[in-house]
Design a protein around this motif. Sequence first.
Motif, PDB file in Angstrom:
ATOM      1  N   ASP A 130      10.474  -0.913  -6.335  1.00  0.00           N
ATOM      2  CA  ASP A 130       9.701   0.050  -5.547  1.00  0.00           C
ATOM      3  C   ASP A 130       9.996  -0.094  -4.054  1.00  0.00           C
ATOM      4  OD1 ASP A 130       6.895   0.784  -7.437  1.00  0.00           O
ATOM      5  OD2 ASP A 130       8.270  -0.816  -8.011  1.00  0.00           O
ATOM      6  N   ILE A 131       9.907   1.023  -3.341  1.00  0.00           N
ATOM      7  CA  ILE A 131       9.923   0.988  -1.874  1.00  0.00           C
ATOM      8  C   ILE A 131       8.499   0.695  -1.417  1.00  0.00           C
ATOM      9  CG2 ILE A 131      10.200   2.380   0.205  1.00  0.00           C
ATOM     10  CD1 ILE A 131      12.387   3.945  -1.264  1.00  0.00           C
ATOM     11  N   HIS A 132       8.345  -0.263  -0.513  1.00  0.00           N
ATOM     12  CA  HIS A 132       7.013  -0.597   0.001  1.00  0.00           C
ATOM     13  C   HIS A 132       6.892  -0.256   1.474  1.00  0.00           C
ATOM     14  CE1 HIS A 132       6.036  -2.617  -3.703  1.00  0.00           C
ATOM     15  NE2 HIS A 132       7.147  -3.318  -3.629  1.00  0.00           N
ATOM     16  N   PRO A 133       6.019   0.717   1.821  1.00  0.00           N
ATOM     17  CA  PRO A 133       5.741   0.980   3.233  1.00  0.00           C
ATOM     18  C   PRO A 133       4.771  -0.085   3.773  1.00  0.00           C
ATOM     19  CG  PRO A 133       4.663   2.614   1.824  1.00  0.00           C
ATOM     20  CD  PRO A 133       5.335   1.651   0.912  1.00  0.00           C
ATOM     21  N   LEU A 134       5.333  -1.131   4.400  1.00  0.00           N
ATOM     22  CA  LEU A 134       4.534  -2.264   4.872  1.00  0.00           C
ATOM     23  C   LEU A 134       3.799  -1.890   6.149  1.00  0.00           C
ATOM     24  CD1 LEU A 134       7.437  -4.850   4.503  1.00  0.00           C
ATOM     25  CD2 LEU A 134       5.563  -4.507   2.868  1.00  0.00           C
ATOM     26  N   HIS A 172      -0.743  -4.959   4.726  1.00  0.00           N
ATOM     27  CA  HIS A 172      -0.740  -4.455   3.348  1.00  0.00           C
ATOM     28  C   HIS A 172       0.337  -3.417   3.142  1.00  0.00           C
ATOM     29  CE1 HIS A 172      -2.707  -0.493   4.167  1.00  0.00           C
ATOM     30  NE2 HIS A 172      -3.348  -1.140   5.124  1.00  0.00           N
ATOM     31  N   CYS A 173       0.623  -3.177   1.886  1.00  0.00           N
ATOM     32  CA  CYS A 173       1.468  -2.054   1.534  1.00  0.00           C
ATOM     33  C   CYS A 173       0.618  -0.803   1.661  1.00  0.00           C
ATOM     34  CB  CYS A 173       1.979  -2.195   0.107  1.00  0.00           C
ATOM     35  SG  CYS A 173       3.061  -0.829  -0.339  1.00  0.00           S
ATOM     36  N   HIS A 174       1.168   0.275   2.239  1.00  0.00           N
ATOM     37  CA  HIS A 174       0.382   1.486   2.436  1.00  0.00           C
ATOM     38  C   HIS A 174       0.361   2.386   1.213  1.00  0.00           C
ATOM     39  CE1 HIS A 174      -1.886   4.256   4.914  1.00  0.00           C
ATOM     40  NE2 HIS A 174      -1.823   3.380   5.886  1.00  0.00           N
ATOM     41  N   GLN A 175       1.094   2.007   0.176  1.00  0.00           N
ATOM     42  CA  GLN A 175       1.035   2.722  -1.090  1.00  0.00           C
ATOM     43  C   GLN A 175      -0.329   2.371  -1.690  1.00  0.00           C
ATOM     44  OE1 GLN A 175       0.892   3.272  -4.196  1.00  0.00           O
ATOM     45  NE2 GLN A 175       2.784   3.983  -5.110  1.00  0.00           N
ATOM     46  N   GLN A 176      -1.195   3.382  -1.862  1.00  0.00           N
ATOM     47  CA  GLN A 176      -2.583   3.087  -2.247  1.00  0.00           C
ATOM     48  C   GLN A 176      -2.683   2.285  -3.552  1.00  0.00           C
ATOM     49  OE1 GLN A 176      -5.765   4.841  -0.586  1.00  0.00           O
ATOM     50  NE2 GLN A 176      -6.646   3.038  -1.563  1.00  0.00           N
ATOM     51  N   LEU A 177      -1.818   2.587  -4.502  1.00  0.00           N
ATOM     52  CA  LEU A 177      -1.841   1.849  -5.775  1.00  0.00           C
ATOM     53  C   LEU A 177      -1.442   0.389  -5.584  1.00  0.00           C
ATOM     54  CD1 LEU A 177      -0.082   4.011  -8.503  1.00  0.00           C
ATOM     55  CD2 LEU A 177      -2.442   3.211  -8.529  1.00  0.00           C
ATOM     56  N   HIS A 178      -0.593   0.135  -4.615  1.00  0.00           N
ATOM     57  CA  HIS A 178      -0.146  -1.244  -4.394  1.00  0.00           C
ATOM     58  C   HIS A 178      -1.213  -2.035  -3.640  1.00  0.00           C
ATOM     59  CE1 HIS A 178       4.350   0.162  -4.693  1.00  0.00           C
ATOM     60  NE2 HIS A 178       3.613   0.564  -5.704  1.00  0.00           N
ATOM     61  N   MET A 179      -1.778  -1.445  -2.594  1.00  0.00           N
ATOM     62  CA  MET A 179      -2.779  -2.184  -1.809  1.00  0.00           C
ATOM     63  C   MET A 179      -4.037  -2.455  -2.626  1.00  0.00           C
ATOM     64  SD  MET A 179      -4.078   0.665   1.004  1.00  0.00           S
ATOM     65  CE  MET A 179      -5.443  -0.290   1.640  1.00  0.00           C
ATOM     66  N   GLY A 214      -3.611  -5.760  -5.272  1.00  0.00           N
ATOM     67  CA  GLY A 214      -3.124  -7.079  -4.878  1.00  0.00           C
ATOM     68  C   GLY A 214      -2.302  -7.175  -3.617  1.00  0.00           C
ATOM     69  N   PHE A 215      -1.654  -6.086  -3.184  1.00  0.00           N
ATOM     70  CA  PHE A 215      -0.674  -6.158  -2.109  1.00  0.00           C
ATOM     71  C   PHE A 215      -1.344  -6.088  -0.735  1.00  0.00           C
ATOM     72  CE2 PHE A 215       4.058  -4.891  -1.489  1.00  0.00           C
ATOM     73  CZ  PHE A 215       4.101  -5.544  -0.263  1.00  0.00           C
ATOM     74  N   MET A 216      -2.056  -7.179  -0.388  1.00  0.00           N
ATOM     75  CA  MET A 216      -2.694  -7.275   0.932  1.00  0.00           C
ATOM     76  C   MET A 216      -2.754  -8.749   1.320  1.00  0.00           C
ATOM     77  SD  MET A 216      -5.890  -4.847   1.552  1.00  0.00           S
ATOM     78  CE  MET A 216      -6.725  -4.008   0.255  1.00  0.00           C
TER      79      MET A 216
HETATM   80 CU   LIG Z   1       4.021  -1.190  -1.999  1.00  0.00          CU
END
Ligand SMILES: [Cu+2]
Length: 484
Positions: A414-418, A466-473, A476-478
Amino acid sequence: MIYDRRSLLKSMALAPFAGVLAPIARSADEISTSKADYTLRIGTGLVELSPEHIASTTLYNGQFPGPLLRFKEGQRVVVDIHNDTDTPELVHWHGQMIPSDVDGAAEEGTPFVPAHGMRRIAFVPKPSGFRFYHTHVVAGGDLNRGTYTGQAGPVYIEPQHNPGGYDREVFLVLKEFAPTLSRGGDMAMDALAGSPLEGLKQMGQAADKKAKEKAKGFEVSYELFAINGRMLGHGEPIHVKQGERVLFHVLNASATEIRSLALPGHVFRIVALDGNPVPTPADVPVLWLGTAERVSAMVTMNHPGVWVMGDLADDDRRHGMGIVVEYAGQEGKPQWVKPKPFRWDYTRFGKTTAVPALPAETLEITILKHKAALNGFNQWTLNGEAFSMQSMKPRYTVHEGRRYRLKFRNASDDIHPLHLHRHSFELTRVAGKPTSGVIKDVVMLGGFQELEFDFVADNPGLTLLHCHQQLHMDFGFMALFDYV
Ligand SMILES: [Cu+2]
């Protein structure tokens, strides 16, 4: 005559000693007695994307996008936020260096705007440039919450000295509507420059093998796409004249998607990324924007016609992701011409020779996806740890004034917009390529790629990464930074 301390202070703020007076302007009693400069009202409303497609969602002031707020750098604003919905809300001032209690993230300790209640906030807008505001609540699996709704609006903070050099400014907010959950698709792997790293691929494959769930995790797809809340062909075209220089401020307000944009026969001269001027303005045929990224690009109108300015993804463009650009005196059906493949490379806009300052410390962060581990949703870990919404425990401690380098290693496709809150960062290495001078607050990390950025700890208070992808943040992605 009624003594109005606020308007007095406002006029005094224009005086040369404004810096000296600023602390007085922040006094609590003054905030509580004055009238707000801006009012945001959060409530359910309708967005007429086209006559056949009317979305019902949560909006700011009943409109999408939310009103364009023009602030002046360094001139304090008071904002009243009313929440007419049944659930507590948060308004995040994305890209601004403001205190944690007004930044708009619960993890940083910002109080919620209560359901059917209000909160008054005050802050000094900075830095200048194209910012935005959006909700920061956790959506989880609820697609009527968080950035899946229409709660997003542009902010433009006027610099103290405006460089000008354009005939007209146009703000474009890219946003999808009518989200649904589906069992994952594949990420566009043709968006970013650089190659995937074998070691990271193997790490990702090993995690996939270990996963108990064999199916892919949920992803969000959308039925309707729009620019400024109108599907392609349904809004007012952008009317231009030959020879005009139009400065486009483009915001990707998507909850989850990477977006692209092209205007046939024209090039975009990138002048700022995330509102910050780039060291090397350069011409590109296509824009790529991760979730929450902004691009400011100058287009010289030198190719008369009626054009579709749209997303490269045919399906998304046909479902509305585009806007018509119409030259004066031209008519006919808007034309779309598919551009040649073009990979986005941030280093193109960086300094070509200068090296960035050395950091005091480098923190390495490896990102791993745990397929469908949380009731069918992918779980995300940073160095093996998912963020806990229960404890909200800070993960990293920083010292004020020090420069930190974050080295991200993406062991997922996945691309992650950090995104880093309350600070800007400088890109120092993207997919193996060194760079400097590109200042951002969101950056796309490519699939199985590495990326490094530096930030100076210059704004004490809890700070969310955090990752700005709502599903990622949400899964866990924070990580939280705290100051010593
Ligand atoms: Cu992400």
